[in-house]
Design an enzyme around this catalytic site. Structure first.
Site, PDB file in Angstrom:
ATOM      1  N   HIS A 168      -9.671  -6.692  -2.270  1.00 55.07           N
ATOM      2  CA  HIS A 168      -8.865  -5.749  -3.051  1.00 55.07           C
ATOM      3  C   HIS A 168      -8.771  -6.287  -4.463  1.00 55.07           C
ATOM      4  CE1 HIS A 168      -5.497  -3.331  -4.534  1.00 55.07           C
ATOM      5  NE2 HIS A 168      -5.051  -4.460  -5.047  1.00 55.07           N
ATOM      6  N   TYR A 222       0.813  -1.225   0.000  1.00 57.70           N
ATOM      7  CA  TYR A 222       0.000   0.000   0.000  1.00 57.70           C
ATOM      8  C   TYR A 222       0.850   1.282   0.000  1.00 57.70           C
ATOM      9  CZ  TYR A 222      -4.406  -2.538   0.684  1.00 57.70           C
ATOM     10  OH  TYR A 222      -5.505  -3.332   0.514  1.00 57.70           O
TER      11      TYR A 222
HETATM   12  P1  CMP Z   1      -8.055  -1.255  -1.601  1.00 57.74           P
HETATM   13  O1  CMP Z   1      -8.618  -1.494  -2.975  1.00 57.74           O
HETATM   14  O2  CMP Z   1      -7.469  -2.420  -0.933  1.00 57.74           O
HETATM   15  O3  CMP Z   1      -6.962  -0.106  -1.710  1.00 57.74           O
HETATM   16  C1  CMP Z   1      -6.768   0.887  -0.738  1.00 57.74           C
HETATM   17  C2  CMP Z   1      -7.660   0.699   0.423  1.00 57.74           C
HETATM   18  O4  CMP Z   1      -7.719   1.763   1.325  1.00 57.74           O
HETATM   19  C3  CMP Z   1      -9.077   0.547  -0.055  1.00 57.74           C
HETATM   20  O5  CMP Z   1      -9.224  -0.708  -0.681  1.00 57.74           O
HETATM   21  C4  CMP Z   1      -9.879   0.776   1.208  1.00 57.74           C
HETATM   22  O6  CMP Z   1     -10.145  -0.426   1.890  1.00 57.74           O
HETATM   23  C5  CMP Z   1      -8.924   1.620   2.019  1.00 57.74           C
HETATM   24  N1  CMP Z   1      -9.529   2.936   2.245  1.00 57.74           N
HETATM   25  C6  CMP Z   1      -9.860   3.826   1.295  1.00 57.74           C
HETATM   26  N2  CMP Z   1     -10.396   4.908   1.876  1.00 57.74           N
HETATM   27  C7  CMP Z   1     -10.414   4.675   3.213  1.00 57.74           C
HETATM   28  C8  CMP Z   1     -10.832   5.423   4.329  1.00 57.74           C
HETATM   29  N3  CMP Z   1     -11.374   6.636   4.194  1.00 57.74           N
HETATM   30  N4  CMP Z   1     -10.683   4.866   5.548  1.00 57.74           N
HETATM   31  C9  CMP Z   1     -10.120   3.628   5.683  1.00 57.74           C
HETATM   32  N5  CMP Z   1      -9.691   2.884   4.645  1.00 57.74           N
HETATM   33  C10 CMP Z   1      -9.836   3.410   3.433  1.00 57.74           C
END
Ligand code: CMP
Length: 139
Positions: free
Chosen positions: A116, A50
């Site tokens: 994801h 990430y």
């Molecule tokens: P993912 O596709 O795994 O990629 C980035 C991740 O950040 C996303 O899915 C969400 O689960 C997480 N995410 C995005 N916005 C927020 C937020 N406002 N608070 C917590 N997690 C977040």
């Protein structure tokens, strides 16, 4: 064209024993699971995965969540797999996800959103290489 994408079944889903239910949705959408393993992500793996979000306010929470319980990392293959997977996952925020999508049915919140999926073919290749050796992917 036939493509591969990278997928993670996240801790909120593995905790609730939803691995099979998520896989059923992926397969029903026409995606083939050509590699899959259940792992406990380390802090370092989560931070690397990430890294693009490292400046976001939710970064710490995200890393903590992704390391809180086992995840299932997967390689999915199919026609337009990146777009197809994003369609079956639904919007990041489950309250905005379309009916019938994985996140609409299973996700708890924007953070605990069950899955994801890579956002491009380029990122898919990078993400797949972080978790799988070539000989672990059997198409
Ligand atoms: P993912 O596709 O795994 O990629 C980035 C991740 O950040 C996303 O899915 C969400 O689960 C997480 N995410 C995005 N916005 C927020 C937020 N406002 N608070 C917590 N997690 C977040």
């Amino acid at each position: 064209a036939v493509q591969r994408t990278f997928s993670i079944i996240k801790p909120d889903a593995t905790n609730r024993n939803l691995t099979g239910a998520v896989n059923a949705k992926l397969e029903a959408a026409g995606l083939r699971i050509v590699a899959q393993k259940r792992i406990q992500m380390t802090q370092k793996q989560a931070e690397t995965f990430y890294a693009v979000h490292s400046a976001r306010p939710f970064f710490g929470e995200l890393v903590e969540f992704m390391t809180s319980a086992p995840v299932v990392v997967q390689v999915l293959e199919g026609e337009d797999a990146v777009a197809k997977n994003r369609e079956v996952m639904g919007a990041t925020n489950p309250s905005e996800a379309a009916e019938g999508t994985i996140r609409k049915e299973f996700a708890l919140s924007i953070g605990e959103n069950s899955v994801h999926g890579s956002d491009s073919a380029e990122n898919a290749a990078i993400e797949i290489a972080q978790f799988f050796a070539g000989n672990e992917i059997v198409g």
